[in-house]
Design a protein around this motif. Structure first.
Motif, PDB file in Angstrom:
ATOM      1  N   LYS A  50       1.081  -1.046   0.165  1.00 50.88           N
ATOM      2  CA  LYS A  50       0.136   0.273  -0.104  1.00 50.88           C
ATOM      3  C   LYS A  50       0.682   0.958   0.103  1.00 50.88           C
ATOM      4  N   LYS A  51       2.191   1.306   0.319  1.00 51.70           N
ATOM      5  CA  LYS A  51       3.022   2.594   0.565  1.00 51.70           C
ATOM      6  C   LYS A  51       3.627   2.351  -0.899  1.00 51.70           C
ATOM      7  N   LYS A  52       2.596   3.044  -2.093  1.00 48.40           N
ATOM      8  CA  LYS A  52       3.463   3.279  -2.973  1.00 48.40           C
ATOM      9  C   LYS A  52       4.892   3.698  -3.849  1.00 48.40           C
ATOM     10  N   PRO A  53       5.122   5.188  -2.652  1.00 44.55           N
ATOM     11  CA  PRO A  53       6.200   5.336  -3.150  1.00 44.55           C
ATOM     12  C   PRO A  53       6.600   4.078  -2.439  1.00 44.55           C
ATOM     13  N   ALA A  54       7.542   3.875  -1.450  1.00 38.02           N
ATOM     14  CA  ALA A  54       8.520   2.466  -1.039  1.00 38.02           C
ATOM     15  C   ALA A  54       8.116   1.699  -2.104  1.00 38.02           C
ATOM     16  N   VAL A  55       7.391   0.991  -2.568  1.00 37.59           N
ATOM     17  CA  VAL A  55       7.432   0.018  -2.968  1.00 37.59           C
ATOM     18  C   VAL A  55       7.957   0.912  -4.814  1.00 37.59           C
ATOM     19  N   ILE A  56       7.787   1.348  -5.181  1.00 35.52           N
ATOM     20  CA  ILE A  56       8.946   2.249  -6.628  1.00 35.52           C
ATOM     21  C   ILE A  56      10.463   2.551  -6.439  1.00 35.52           C
ATOM     22  N   SER A  57      10.391   3.177  -4.638  1.00 37.65           N
ATOM     23  CA  SER A  57      11.876   3.241  -4.499  1.00 37.65           C
ATOM     24  C   SER A  57      12.378   1.644  -4.486  1.00 37.65           C
ATOM     25  N   LEU A  58      11.491   0.420  -4.545  1.00 35.18           N
ATOM     26  CA  LEU A  58      12.267  -0.641  -3.698  1.00 35.18           C
ATOM     27  C   LEU A  58      12.504  -1.515  -5.407  1.00 35.18           C
ATOM     28  N   ILE A  59      11.313  -1.034  -6.648  1.00 42.12           N
ATOM     29  CA  ILE A  59      11.408  -1.449  -8.034  1.00 42.12           C
ATOM     30  C   ILE A  59      12.798  -0.510  -7.846  1.00 42.12           C
ATOM     31  N   PRO A  68      13.317  -2.459  13.910  1.00 40.50           N
ATOM     32  CA  PRO A  68      13.922  -0.821  13.711  1.00 40.50           C
ATOM     33  C   PRO A  68      15.097  -0.944  13.071  1.00 40.50           C
ATOM     34  N   LEU A  69      16.158  -2.011  13.519  1.00 41.14           N
ATOM     35  CA  LEU A  69      17.167  -2.402  12.949  1.00 41.14           C
ATOM     36  C   LEU A  69      17.290  -2.963  11.439  1.00 41.14           C
ATOM     37  N   LEU A  70      15.387  -3.102  10.788  1.00 39.65           N
ATOM     38  CA  LEU A  70      16.100  -2.583   9.456  1.00 39.65           C
ATOM     39  C   LEU A  70      15.244  -1.868   8.554  1.00 39.65           C
ATOM     40  N   VAL A  71      15.386  -0.810   9.097  1.00 38.07           N
ATOM     41  CA  VAL A  71      14.685   0.241   9.272  1.00 38.07           C
ATOM     42  C   VAL A  71      15.618   1.710   9.035  1.00 38.07           C
ATOM     43  N   SER A  72      16.337   1.524  10.501  1.00 39.54           N
ATOM     44  CA  SER A  72      17.744   1.879  10.334  1.00 39.54           C
ATOM     45  C   SER A  72      18.861   1.281   9.357  1.00 39.54           C
ATOM     46  N   TYR A  73      18.428   0.653   8.951  1.00 40.30           N
ATOM     47  CA  TYR A  73      19.541   0.099   7.798  1.00 40.30           C
ATOM     48  C   TYR A  73      19.862   0.402   6.498  1.00 40.30           C
ATOM     49  N   THR A  74      18.453   0.325   6.588  1.00 39.90           N
ATOM     50  CA  THR A  74      18.172   1.354   4.340  1.00 39.90           C
ATOM     51  C   THR A  74      18.284   2.156   4.983  1.00 39.90           C
ATOM     52  N   MET A  75      18.381   3.292   5.686  1.00 39.90           N
ATOM     53  CA  MET A  75      17.839   4.410   5.490  1.00 39.90           C
ATOM     54  C   MET A  75      19.580   4.916   6.060  1.00 39.90           C
ATOM     55  N   ARG A  76      20.164   4.039   7.006  1.00 35.91           N
ATOM     56  CA  ARG A  76      21.586   4.332   6.644  1.00 35.91           C
ATOM     57  C   ARG A  76      22.533   3.909   5.032  1.00 35.91           C
ATOM     58  N   LEU A  77      21.992   3.779   4.963  1.00 32.20           N
ATOM     59  CA  LEU A  77      22.648   3.493   2.919  1.00 32.20           C
ATOM     60  C   LEU A  77      22.672   5.052   2.304  1.00 32.20           C
ATOM     61  N   GLY A  78      21.479   5.304   2.585  1.00 36.20           N
ATOM     62  CA  GLY A  78      20.949   6.487   1.461  1.00 36.20           C
ATOM     63  C   GLY A  78      22.354   7.439   2.444  1.00 36.20           C
ATOM     64  N   ALA A  81      15.643   7.481  -2.701  1.00 37.25           N
ATOM     65  CA  ALA A  81      14.690   5.543  -2.977  1.00 37.25           C
ATOM     66  C   ALA A  81      15.247   5.049  -1.666  1.00 37.25           C
ATOM     67  N   PHE A  82      16.471   4.966  -0.852  1.00 35.76           N
ATOM     68  CA  PHE A  82      16.431   4.307   0.041  1.00 35.76           C
ATOM     69  C   PHE A  82      15.354   4.766   1.328  1.00 35.76           C
ATOM     70  N   ASN A  83      15.555   6.439   1.395  1.00 33.86           N
ATOM     71  CA  ASN A  83      14.738   6.474   2.488  1.00 33.86           C
ATOM     72  C   ASN A  83      13.324   6.993   2.137  1.00 33.86           C
ATOM     73  N   LEU A  84      13.017   6.857   0.990  1.00 35.71           N
ATOM     74  CA  LEU A  84      11.600   6.594   1.221  1.00 35.71           C
ATOM     75  C   LEU A  84      11.052   4.801   1.295  1.00 35.71           C
ATOM     76  N   LEU A  85      12.148   4.276   0.982  1.00 40.41           N
ATOM     77  CA  LEU A  85      11.753   2.599   1.611  1.00 40.41           C
ATOM     78  C   LEU A  85      12.445   2.071   2.652  1.00 40.41           C
ATOM     79  N   GLY A  86      13.084   3.185   3.466  1.00 36.06           N
ATOM     80  CA  GLY A  86      13.060   2.842   4.880  1.00 36.06           C
ATOM     81  C   GLY A  86      11.879   3.708   5.847  1.00 36.06           C
ATOM     82  N   ASP A  87      11.231   4.565   4.936  1.00 37.75           N
ATOM     83  CA  ASP A  87       9.662   4.428   5.592  1.00 37.75           C
ATOM     84  C   ASP A  87       8.995   4.285   5.637  1.00 37.75           C
ATOM     85  N   GLY A  88       8.605   3.420   4.140  1.00 39.22           N
ATOM     86  CA  GLY A  88       7.640   2.657   4.592  1.00 39.22           C
ATOM     87  C   GLY A  88       8.005   1.464   5.344  1.00 39.22           C
ATOM     88  N   LEU A  89       9.138   0.845   5.167  1.00 41.02           N
ATOM     89  CA  LEU A  89       9.674  -0.062   6.318  1.00 41.02           C
ATOM     90  C   LEU A  89       9.022   0.010   7.388  1.00 41.02           C
TER      91      LEU A  89
END
Length: 291
Positions: free
Chosen positions: A28-37, A210-220, A274-282
């Motif tokens: 349902k989180k369209k920005p996160a899905v687009i970012s993942l793709i 929370p580790l997964l979310v932080s990891y994703t945003m940290r990549l950006g 993309a990494f930030n939007l994916l982190g928000d979605g997660l």
């Protein structure tokens, strides 16, 4: 027999349901899905590297030419195809960020779990060191580390890892403090479950969201740090460039060939976004308080 079969089916539903529910919420989180793709496409590019031209082969007849049908992103000061060099640099930019953040997350998670579980002198030592590292801006800390140990992609990875450790340590420690007070942890401790088993079988799984979310945003953040270090001359060379090194080269020709910094800059921008939007979605998907 029929009743046993029905019970098994019900148990299977209970096991599968949470995962299906999380996937449904994430979709349902369209920005996160687009970012993942978008990021998956970058990963494929990094693996395959479908560059149409040799990144080191000069073409002095097309020096600093703008985008054309042959060279989609134009050419650089030696007539090399910028599009091919960007595709090649995708692997360097992503791999440096992924390896650095993974090392930082691994060390930070261990330190955070230990500090949150044992408290006392161990926690004080770990958290004081963490506070010292956090007192420096992340990029400034990375620059300082590379300035001490020397330039090169390996040292850039080390600097990104060290600068990321305190963030993961703080996040995991705070979650460990909350989880260790839960009833099932107290029950496990009361029946004699050892510390190691308690830490990594019962407490650590609760810190994964929370580790997964932080990891994703940290990549950006790591993408920006790696590009900045390469821009300053501490990372990749011009012979084997990443996006930051291409920006560094292009700044000398910004008046004659602005395309040399435009496309690497856009690549960094969209990848970090993309990494930030994916982190928000997660985060929205994994946090039950946001339902």
């Amino acid at each position: 027999m029929t009743e046993l079969t029905n019970n098994i089916k019900e148990e299977e539903f209970v096991i599968e349901h949470p995962a299906k529910e999380l996937i449904r919420k994430f979709l349902k989180k369209k920005p996160a899905v687009i970012s993942l793709i978008f990021l998956l496409i970058l990963v494929v590019i990094a693996i395959v590297r479908p560059a149409p031209y040799d990144i080191s082969q000069p073409d002095y007849a097309n020096v600093l030419s703008g985008p054309t049908s042959e060279h989609w992103f134009g050419t650089d000061e030696y007539g090399r195809d910028i599009f091919s060099r960007m595709l090649h640099g995708t692997r360097l930019s992503l791999s440096v960020a992924l390896v650095g953040v993974t090392i930082g997350a691994f060390i930070g998670t261990i330190l955070g779990v230990i500090a949150g579980y044992y408290r006392g002198p161990i926690e004080k030592i770990i958290m004081r060191i963490t506070d010292v590292l956090l007192s420096f801006p992340g990029l400034l800390l990375a620059i300082g580390i590379v300035a001490i140990i020397g330039p090169g992609l390996t040292n850039v990875v080390i600097s990104i890892a060290i600068s990321g450790i305190p963030n993961f340590t703080r996040i995991i420690r705070s979650n460990t403090l909350a989880i260790k007070e839960l009833l099932y942890i107290e029950a496990s401790r009361s029946i004699g479950v050892g510390d190691f088993r308690l830490l990594f079988k019962h407490i650590f799984p609760g810190t994964i969201p929370p580790l997964l979310v932080s990891y994703t945003m940290r990549l950006g953040t790591a993408i920006i740090s790696a590009a900045s270090l390469s821009f300053l001359g501490f990372g990749a060379s011009s012979k084997n460039p990443d996006w930051g090194a291409m920006l560094s080269t292009g700044r000398d020709y910004i008046g004659l060939a602005p395309h040399m910094i435009l496309y690497p800059g856009l690549a960094i921008f969209f990848t970090v976004l993309a990494f930030n939007l994916l982190g928000d979605g997660l985060r929205d998907t994994l946090d039950p308080k946001l339902d």
